[in-house]
Scaffold this active site. Sequence first.
Site, PDB file in Angstrom:
ATOM      1  N   HIS A  14       5.884  10.649   6.622  1.00 60.47           N
ATOM      2  CA  HIS A  14       5.432  10.692   5.231  1.00 60.47           C
ATOM      3  C   HIS A  14       6.226  11.743   4.485  1.00 60.47           C
ATOM      4  O   HIS A  14       5.918  12.922   4.560  1.00 60.47           O
ATOM      5  CB  HIS A  14       3.927  10.975   5.172  1.00 60.47           C
ATOM      6  CG  HIS A  14       3.106   9.863   5.731  1.00 60.47           C
ATOM      7  ND1 HIS A  14       2.816   9.762   7.066  1.00 60.47           N
ATOM      8  CD2 HIS A  14       2.553   8.777   5.144  1.00 60.47           C
ATOM      9  CE1 HIS A  14       2.099   8.662   7.274  1.00 60.47           C
ATOM     10  NE2 HIS A  14       1.938   8.035   6.126  1.00 60.47           N
ATOM     11  N   TYR A  29       0.827  -1.212   0.000  1.00 57.28           N
ATOM     12  CA  TYR A  29       0.000   0.000   0.000  1.00 57.28           C
ATOM     13  C   TYR A  29       0.861   1.261   0.000  1.00 57.28           C
ATOM     14  O   TYR A  29       0.756   2.138  -0.842  1.00 57.28           O
ATOM     15  CB  TYR A  29      -0.918   0.010   1.234  1.00 57.28           C
ATOM     16  CG  TYR A  29      -1.652   1.315   1.379  1.00 57.28           C
ATOM     17  CD1 TYR A  29      -2.812   1.551   0.660  1.00 57.28           C
ATOM     18  CD2 TYR A  29      -1.153   2.337   2.186  1.00 57.28           C
ATOM     19  CE1 TYR A  29      -3.466   2.761   0.745  1.00 57.28           C
ATOM     20  CE2 TYR A  29      -1.798   3.556   2.278  1.00 57.28           C
ATOM     21  CZ  TYR A  29      -2.958   3.760   1.556  1.00 57.28           C
ATOM     22  OH  TYR A  29      -3.594   4.962   1.625  1.00 57.28           O
TER      23      TYR A  29
END
Lengths: 333, 657
Positions: B534, B158
């Site tokens: 991130h 993912y």
Amino acid sequence: MPQSESELAARVALADKVAVAAALNLIEDRRPQSRPRIDALLHALSGARASGLDHRVGLTGPPGVGKSTLTAALAREYRARGKTVGVLAVDPSSLRSGGALLGDRARMAFDPQDDGLFVRSLATAGDTGGLSSAANAGVEVLAVAYDRVLVETTGVGQTETDVEHVVDTVCLVIQPGSGDVLQFIKAGIMEIPDVIVVNKGDHGKLAQRAAADLRGALERLRSAGMGGEPAVWNLPVLVTSARDRDGIDALVDTFEAHLAAVSGEAQLARRTHGRVAWAISLFTRRFGEHGVATLGGREALHEKAEGALAQGLTPVGAAESLGALYLAAIKAG
Amino acid sequence: MRTYAGHSTAAASNELYRTNLKKGQTGLSVAFDLPTQTGYDPDHPLSLGEVGKVGVPVSHIGDMRALFAGLPLDQMNTSLTINATAPWLLALYIAAAEEQGVDRKLLQGTTQNDLVKEYLSRGTYIFPPAASLKLTADVIAYTVNEVPKWNPTNVCSYHLQEAGATPVQELAYALSTAIAVLDAVQKGGQVAPSEIAKVVGRISFFVNAGMRFIEETCKMRAFTELWDRITKERYGVAEESFRRFRYGVQVNSLGLTEQQPENNILRIVMEMLGVTLSKDARARAVQLPAWNEALGLPRPWDQQWSLRAQQILAFESDLLEYDDLFAGSRVIEAKVAEMVDAAMREIKDIEARGGVIEAVESGYLKQRLVESNAARLRAIESGDQIVVGVNKFKETAQCPLTKDLDAAILTVDPKVEGQAVQAIKLWRAERDDQAVKAALAKLRATVEQGGNIMPPSIEAARAGVTTGEWGGALRDVLGEYRAPTGVSGARLDQPSGASSKESLEALRKRITELTQELGRRPKILVGKPGLDGHSNGAEQIALKARDVGFEVVYEGIRVTPEQIVASAIEEGVHLIGISILSGSHLSLVPQIVQTLRDKGLGHVPVVVGGIIPEADARTLEKAGVARVYTPKDFALSNIMGELVDLVAERARAHAAK
């Protein structure tokens, strides 16, 4: 805040980070009008700290051998021993855009409160090979502020502006199974490094065997009358794993031993030689081969540069005076 | 069906779980906050602004107890989204279950426990890759017999797609990860050779699905085929049931847009088709993001809309009445074969590079992802890849759904963090210090000797050891890792279209002129403060800035505001760019601006990028931030142009002083 170069140098000597950074900003400045200020700064720096206290170590080797991680591990070890450390990470990436990604800091976990560690990246994009004048000057700045200066770069023994002219100890870093050493031996530049490190020792047997092979090859070179001066310093081969922090203390011990072995006259001669090379490279960058020929060839240029430095000029000042000689010769001719 | 949930405190999250179970939810999916994910207590400096934000803080067995109070753990199926600290959270879970009188053999659930994608995309790793792999293998070896119904690892592709992976990269990197994990278990000698098939059967995957849903269908068929082949050929698994590719899906968030956000619900539906149409490769569980994710934290209604999409497909359409729709399709089979071949080549290439761990350490994998993502962004900017509402069909009427969004976005009470800091101090004061010291010593000795981490972790959990202490002990022995950023080796931008080439050349020319004016090349620092890992945005900005001619210092993830300021000083930068996606921008950014001023560098402009609501952007600007960028600023060239202006303006103003 505008200030004189001597004030700035005095603050650099106190290892004031803002001042060290300001000095480095200045020496990176390429505008012609900044040259006198750089010259004044270097002059002031040369008087700012007793010489011989600092030690400059260059780490060089091909990309991907783990130099950044090794540099970080060495800085940590020096700090643990109570030495302050300045790191100059020279990035040779030369891009058409002129831009550069200075990635080395990413590998270094550091304490922002630590006044004894300073890391600066320097891009050499736009320069033709070797270290820039800014790198030379950068080492001078850091050496005044910190006990130990680590210069991380690629390339060795190719031009007169390579790392061996800027540091007291050259450490060649390679990785096991890469065949790099063979290239260095073939290129006949095995006399340049003072210490060889096989990094990535976490590769276990492969690393130990690479080190053993290397020691054997060096032994054969020596018995053939090549490969350095064993009377003063027997080129050691160490295995480290920067990742696992293995062998780092032994490497620092070796650096300190090399410093002790070559300090005094030899070190002074080496530094003088480096400053001559620096002045000549500044001159040739501006005036090219025509400049060299006009002043009577390489050897004559070398003597003239030595003379200028002996009179107390900085390398930047020496290059200026060589330039003046050249322009006078052109006018006269 | 379950929702990924947890926030603020263990008690508040417990209440949420009870409500969800009453609504008919069948399992629990626990979201942990970033300090818990990275092994810090709430009072650690790096935890500032992050406590209780993206999930629940669990610092010790007391929190775990409160989290599951009144919930019988022998009847729960619990998914723990946890990686670097997975052994620890599982230990706390087991210890809490035993306090309830539940035998660990009855526990059912999943630990995500996939570190490779953390190095490549999500960023909540702690230890060096080889050490992490050993910890993953420990959890597998322990659970296979001790907690036999547990899924010890969930290999995630993912996050690779979110980091820019192409379908082939997603296939190859995820399967290479699974191979590395199984190899480690096999070589580790903790599991009997006869039990390897059982271990293979417990490995599950977590996959992404994007807008190209035909290709995604083929990707899922390729996954199924490759996994069957690898488990048969490499691990000699005879039982077909153990070779089944078991996977769950969260569909793509990367392609959701801030512009005309109502279109996202249509994208989400199509992305769902990619992982449901083909019965032979259908997902076991599907999670859908909310339509407004690019704007801020979704509200319950926003999540409900996505859930309804799934229910309408399942219960109103006739999809589930048919056998596989694509069996025998020449078009699909040819595409699948092509992807299988390409993925196999990439898997072999990774193996030739020494395996996935070596390819993480050398930066190879990260660099490939950064390049893929850069190519994607360039295609969007040039218009080669159409994104409706972003680079085409931009005219829009006012969207009634977004009118009051700023007021309606969920936020976590800022008091939560202070309370957690007080609570952990109290916990430390009230426990048996001798027992804690003994447990930590045993834990450390086990790690040093290479023993299985689980038994001493469970003992430490019972003794009252904290998450930060567990993380600290392991950090001491295993070391802390800083992963390659993947940006320094990435290839230089080669624009395709004539107009983008022109804009690139124009920017380079302006930077060359600015270099002459400043005396040295303009230098910028790209900083990623806090625990949020991130890093896609930060990487792409760093890369683009280099391509247009800036000198760029990028330090990777997880740095403190103090470190950013220290680096900015030492490096002599002309501008600082900060990237934050965890929602902690209001705590971290003003601190950076203030520290810069204190050090006499108030003239260095600070810009911020991230998921930042409009109202917060104004607050940041008031605090001295020069520009705020959000996902709708997709044209990186425009951002670069503004940065050049900003550096020039500030440098001139500063020189004039």
